[in-house]
Design a protein around this motif. Structure first.
Motif, PDB file in Angstrom:
ATOM      1  N   GLY A 144       0.849  -1.194   0.000  1.00 23.23           N
ATOM      2  CA  GLY A 144       0.000   0.000   0.000  1.00 23.23           C
ATOM      3  C   GLY A 144       0.881   1.239   0.000  1.00 23.23           C
ATOM      4  N   PRO A 145       0.277   2.412   0.163  1.00 21.37           N
ATOM      5  CA  PRO A 145       1.062   3.651   0.124  1.00 21.37           C
ATOM      6  C   PRO A 145       2.213   3.689   1.121  1.00 21.37           C
ATOM      7  N   ALA A 146       2.050   3.090   2.313  1.00 17.77           N
ATOM      8  CA  ALA A 146       3.143   3.098   3.302  1.00 17.77           C
ATOM      9  C   ALA A 146       4.317   2.276   2.778  1.00 17.77           C
ATOM     10  N   GLY A 422       4.581   1.111   9.873  1.00 20.66           N
ATOM     11  CA  GLY A 422       3.923   2.410   9.684  1.00 20.66           C
ATOM     12  C   GLY A 422       2.686   2.277   8.827  1.00 20.66           C
ATOM     13  N   GLY A 423       1.920   3.368   8.748  1.00 20.87           N
ATOM     14  CA  GLY A 423       0.678   3.372   7.979  1.00 20.87           C
ATOM     15  C   GLY A 423      -0.487   2.894   8.832  1.00 20.87           C
ATOM     16  N   ASP A 424      -1.536   2.424   8.165  1.00 18.27           N
ATOM     17  CA  ASP A 424      -2.761   2.022   8.886  1.00 18.27           C
ATOM     18  C   ASP A 424      -2.498   0.909   9.900  1.00 18.27           C
ATOM     19  N   ALA A 425      -1.463   0.080   9.674  1.00 17.62           N
ATOM     20  CA  ALA A 425      -1.159  -1.010  10.612  1.00 17.62           C
ATOM     21  C   ALA A 425      -0.810  -0.449  11.984  1.00 17.62           C
TER      22      ALA A 425
HETATM   23  C1  LIG Z   1     -12.537   2.173   0.022  1.00 14.31           C
HETATM   24  C2  LIG Z   1     -11.506   3.073   0.627  1.00 14.31           C
HETATM   25  C3  LIG Z   1     -11.445   4.391   0.212  1.00 14.31           C
HETATM   26  C4  LIG Z   1     -10.502   5.262   0.747  1.00 14.31           C
HETATM   27  N1  LIG Z   1     -10.431   6.534   0.282  1.00 14.31           N
HETATM   28  C5  LIG Z   1      -9.441   7.352   0.702  1.00 14.31           C
HETATM   29  C6  LIG Z   1      -9.285   8.660   0.166  1.00 14.31           C
HETATM   30  O1  LIG Z   1     -10.064   9.107  -0.653  1.00 14.31           O
HETATM   31  N2  LIG Z   1      -8.244   9.413   0.599  1.00 14.31           N
HETATM   32  C7  LIG Z   1      -7.354   8.948   1.517  1.00 14.31           C
HETATM   33  O2  LIG Z   1      -6.393   9.653   1.822  1.00 14.31           O
HETATM   34  N3  LIG Z   1      -7.481   7.720   2.065  1.00 14.31           N
HETATM   35  C8  LIG Z   1      -8.504   6.922   1.683  1.00 14.31           C
HETATM   36  N4  LIG Z   1      -8.641   5.666   2.228  1.00 14.31           N
HETATM   37  C9  LIG Z   1      -7.683   5.233   3.265  1.00 14.31           C
HETATM   38  C10 LIG Z   1      -6.336   4.868   2.663  1.00 14.31           C
HETATM   39  O3  LIG Z   1      -6.512   4.152   1.467  1.00 14.31           O
HETATM   40  C11 LIG Z   1      -5.500   4.087   3.663  1.00 14.31           C
HETATM   41  O4  LIG Z   1      -5.335   4.891   4.806  1.00 14.31           O
HETATM   42  C12 LIG Z   1      -4.127   3.733   3.089  1.00 14.31           C
HETATM   43  O5  LIG Z   1      -4.253   2.944   1.925  1.00 14.31           O
HETATM   44  C13 LIG Z   1      -3.273   2.995   4.114  1.00 14.31           C
HETATM   45  O6  LIG Z   1      -2.077   2.609   3.506  1.00 14.31           O
HETATM   46  P1  LIG Z   1      -1.212   1.381   4.049  1.00 14.31           P
HETATM   47  O7  LIG Z   1      -0.062   1.264   3.138  1.00 14.31           O
HETATM   48  O8  LIG Z   1      -0.959   1.575   5.498  1.00 14.31           O
HETATM   49  O9  LIG Z   1      -2.174   0.120   3.951  1.00 14.31           O
HETATM   50  P2  LIG Z   1      -2.957  -0.579   2.743  1.00 14.31           P
HETATM   51  O10 LIG Z   1      -3.239   0.364   1.642  1.00 14.31           O
HETATM   52  O11 LIG Z   1      -4.096  -1.272   3.382  1.00 14.31           O
HETATM   53  O12 LIG Z   1      -1.924  -1.661   2.201  1.00 14.31           O
HETATM   54  C14 LIG Z   1      -1.557  -2.764   2.998  1.00 14.31           C
HETATM   55  C15 LIG Z   1      -1.103  -3.867   2.081  1.00 14.31           C
HETATM   56  O13 LIG Z   1      -0.519  -4.900   2.850  1.00 14.31           O
HETATM   57  C16 LIG Z   1      -0.932  -6.176   2.346  1.00 14.31           C
HETATM   58  N5  LIG Z   1      -0.807  -7.129   3.448  1.00 14.31           N
HETATM   59  C17 LIG Z   1      -1.492  -7.172   4.608  1.00 14.31           C
HETATM   60  N6  LIG Z   1      -1.064  -8.188   5.375  1.00 14.31           N
HETATM   61  C18 LIG Z   1      -0.079  -8.818   4.685  1.00 14.31           C
HETATM   62  C19 LIG Z   1       0.740  -9.940   4.949  1.00 14.31           C
HETATM   63  N7  LIG Z   1       0.648 -10.621   6.097  1.00 14.31           N
HETATM   64  N8  LIG Z   1       1.636 -10.309   4.001  1.00 14.31           N
HETATM   65  C20 LIG Z   1       1.764  -9.651   2.831  1.00 14.31           C
HETATM   66  N9  LIG Z   1       1.002  -8.555   2.542  1.00 14.31           N
HETATM   67  C21 LIG Z   1       0.103  -8.142   3.457  1.00 14.31           C
HETATM   68  C22 LIG Z   1      -2.373  -5.921   1.919  1.00 14.31           C
HETATM   69  O14 LIG Z   1      -2.817  -6.889   0.984  1.00 14.31           O
HETATM   70  C23 LIG Z   1      -2.249  -4.531   1.301  1.00 14.31           C
HETATM   71  O15 LIG Z   1      -1.909  -4.601  -0.070  1.00 14.31           O
HETATM   72  C24 LIG Z   1      -9.605   4.786   1.739  1.00 14.31           C
HETATM   73  C25 LIG Z   1      -9.700   3.466   2.194  1.00 14.31           C
HETATM   74  C26 LIG Z   1     -10.629   2.621   1.658  1.00 14.31           C
HETATM   75  C27 LIG Z   1     -10.717   1.188   2.137  1.00 14.31           C
END
Ligand SMILES: Cc1cc2nc3c(=O)[nH]c(=O)nc-3n(C[C@H](O)[C@H](O)[C@H](O)COP(=O)(O)OP(=O)(O)OC[C@H]3O[C@@H](n4cnc5c(N)ncnc54)[C@H](O)[C@@H]3O)c2cc1C
Length: 459
Positions: A144-146, A422-425
């Protein structure tokens, strides 16, 4: 100072919006981009920059746009942000950079987000500077973005980065959650290819904690970053919630976005409700409601326990939903899902607002005896998400908070040496740009930690 009205992006016609997944916002054309860039006052202390969690040089890139140099603008942005086409589309700029824009006190802030998107869409593919290989290898879990941001910054510093992702496509929520009509997937793909150009390797279909353990990653790499997001949906926990026709917004959106269930020839099964209720009023709920409209629903109702002022979704998303025919049933909360095998209606209770709660928003209080029913054949629950406990289950030494988020210190280091997160986790469900800010900070912490470990630079 001359008065200059803010330019508005082009938008797809309403009829097309209700029936196709084409992108709704068309961004700026070159003439509008130039006019909007000219509104930037090029403030010496650039307050807008303080509002950007990844520190984009906002006046710097807008200066390039004033000169008609989109490629130059994109180069400036890419120094600190590897996902500008994404951020220009989905960041809540109104609460960040644009909230601090000096023009905001006059005719409205400069449309920084739409200009960023313009630079990303028109700036080509400028080459990014990378340092020579530093002989270190880092595993990034989650794309994801993080994870993507952490991977990009580490790769630019000369580190060999492998990203482990459990889905079959990288991008996290950007590919499985946010719908095509807000964020076209070919653009996400293009920005991810930019990371491949930096030398980042992707290992897809690989579940950390199952296919590969955290201990293995710690053995095989010099450091690990966990950007696993918060993908586990929460439910209402009310009677009838197990009926057919009830699903989480995450499942619904994943089937439609990642598994392409909206395409006419798709093999992915998906329910096409005619009378759809969506519970919740965040960005995810708006995405689910607007998706249901496009999937052929005759009536889509958003049920939310607070009022309009308290809705967490971006104003633009709410406006788009209303334009597309979504109905809002506010100050109402489901108490029971009704039906035999399949959902037939939802019983709700009216709410009124009391004193503010811990979130700072006024607390919804049920009004006794005010129950009413809304007929439906599909109920989509969008109440938020929490981190998936799978990683922790496979590694008991990884400390988590009582809320299930990963515990980190100020440097984003977890309880395991050499493992950062970091990030949503870590924060729970938040925003793209905050996750990116965390990925950036973690990359710096990892580089410092590796230096402190005395890893030698072979060059
Ligand atoms: C429908 C929706 C709409 C949204 N709209 C917006 C918006 O308009 N603007 C905004 O700023 N934010 C928005 N958000 C929130 C934003 O998308 C999240 O805050 C952001 O994507 C978090 O990034 P991340 O990298 O922490 O996690 P994520 O984007 O959730 O990425 C985590 C990744 O880790 C992978 N993963 C998890 N566990 C494992 C594992 N054990 N092994 C291997 N891979 C794993 C997952 O498959 C995923 O690909 C939205 C969220 C959703 C659900």
């Amino acid at each position: 100072m001359p008065k200059m009205e803010r330019q508005h992006p082009l938008e797809l016609e309403l009829e097309l919006r209700r029936t196709t997944f084409s992108e709704v916002s068309g961004g700026f054309d070159p003439a509008r981009a130039r006019l909007e860039a000219d509104r930037c006052l090029n403030c010496k202390n650039a307050p807008c920059r303080r509002g950007c969690p990844v520190g984009v040089d906002i006046p710097g890139f807008i200066r390039k746009l004033k000169e008609g140099d989109a490629e130059g603008a994109l180069s400036v942005i890419k120094q600190t942000n590897n996902l500008p086409a994404v951020c220009g589309r989905v960041c809540p700029q109104e609460h960040q950079c644009e909230a601090l824009c000096v023009r905001g006190r006059m005719e409205g802030p400069v449309a920084i987000g739409t200009l960023e998107r313009y630079a990303a869409d028109h700036g080509g593919n400028p080459k990014e500077a990378t340092q020579k290989p530093n002989g270190r290898k880092v595993a990034v879990v989650g794309s994801g973005p993080a994870g993507l941001t952490c991977a990009a910054d580490l790769a630019k510093a000369g580190t060999a980065v492998t990203v482990f992702e459990n889905l079959h496509r990288p991008g996290g929520v950007l590919v499985y959650g946010i719908p095509e009509f807000r964020l076209p997937k070919d653009l996400v793909q293009r920005e991810i290819e930019g990371l491949t150009d930096l030398g980042v390797t992707f290992r897809l279909n690989t579940v950390a904690g199952k296919t590969v353990t955290l201990e293995q990653l710690r053995r095989d790499f010099d450091a690990v970053f966990l950007g696993t997001g918060a993908g586990l949906p929460m439910f209402l926990n009310i009677p009838g919630e197990n009926l057919n026709g009830v699903c989480s917004a995450n499942e619904y959106l994943t089937r439609i976005n990642l598994m392409k269930a909206y395409l006419p020839d798709a093999v992915t099964p998906v329910q096409r409700g005619k009378q759809v209720i969506v519970v919740g009023a965040g960005n995810v709920a708006m995405d689910a409601a607007r998706t249901a409209v496009r999937m052929g629903a005759e009536r889509v109702t958003v049920v939310y326990r607070r009022g309009r002022e308290e809705m967490p979704a971006r104003r633009e998303e709410v406006r788009h939903a209303e334009e597309e025919g979504v109905v809002f049933c506010l100050l109402s909360n489901p108490v029971e899902v009704l039906g035999r095998d399949h959902v037939e209606a939802v019983r709700c209770i009216r709410m009124e607002l009391g004193e503010p709660d811990a979130s700072g928003r006024r607390r919804p209080v049920p009004v006794p005896g005010s129950e009413f029913e809304i007929p439906c054949d599909m109920l989509i629950v969008s109440l938020g998400t929490v981190p998936n406990p799978m990683l922790k289950e496979g590694c008991l030494d990884l400390a988590v908070t009582p809320k299930g988020t990963l515990e980190v210190d100020d440097d984003l280091a977890t309880s395991l040496p050499g493992v950062f997160a970091g990030g949503d986790a870590v924060t729970g469900a938040a925003t793209v740009i905050l996750a990116m800010g965390a990925g950036k900070k973690a990359a710096q912490s990892i580089l410092r930690w590796l230096d402190a470990q005395g890893q030698s630079d072979p060059a």
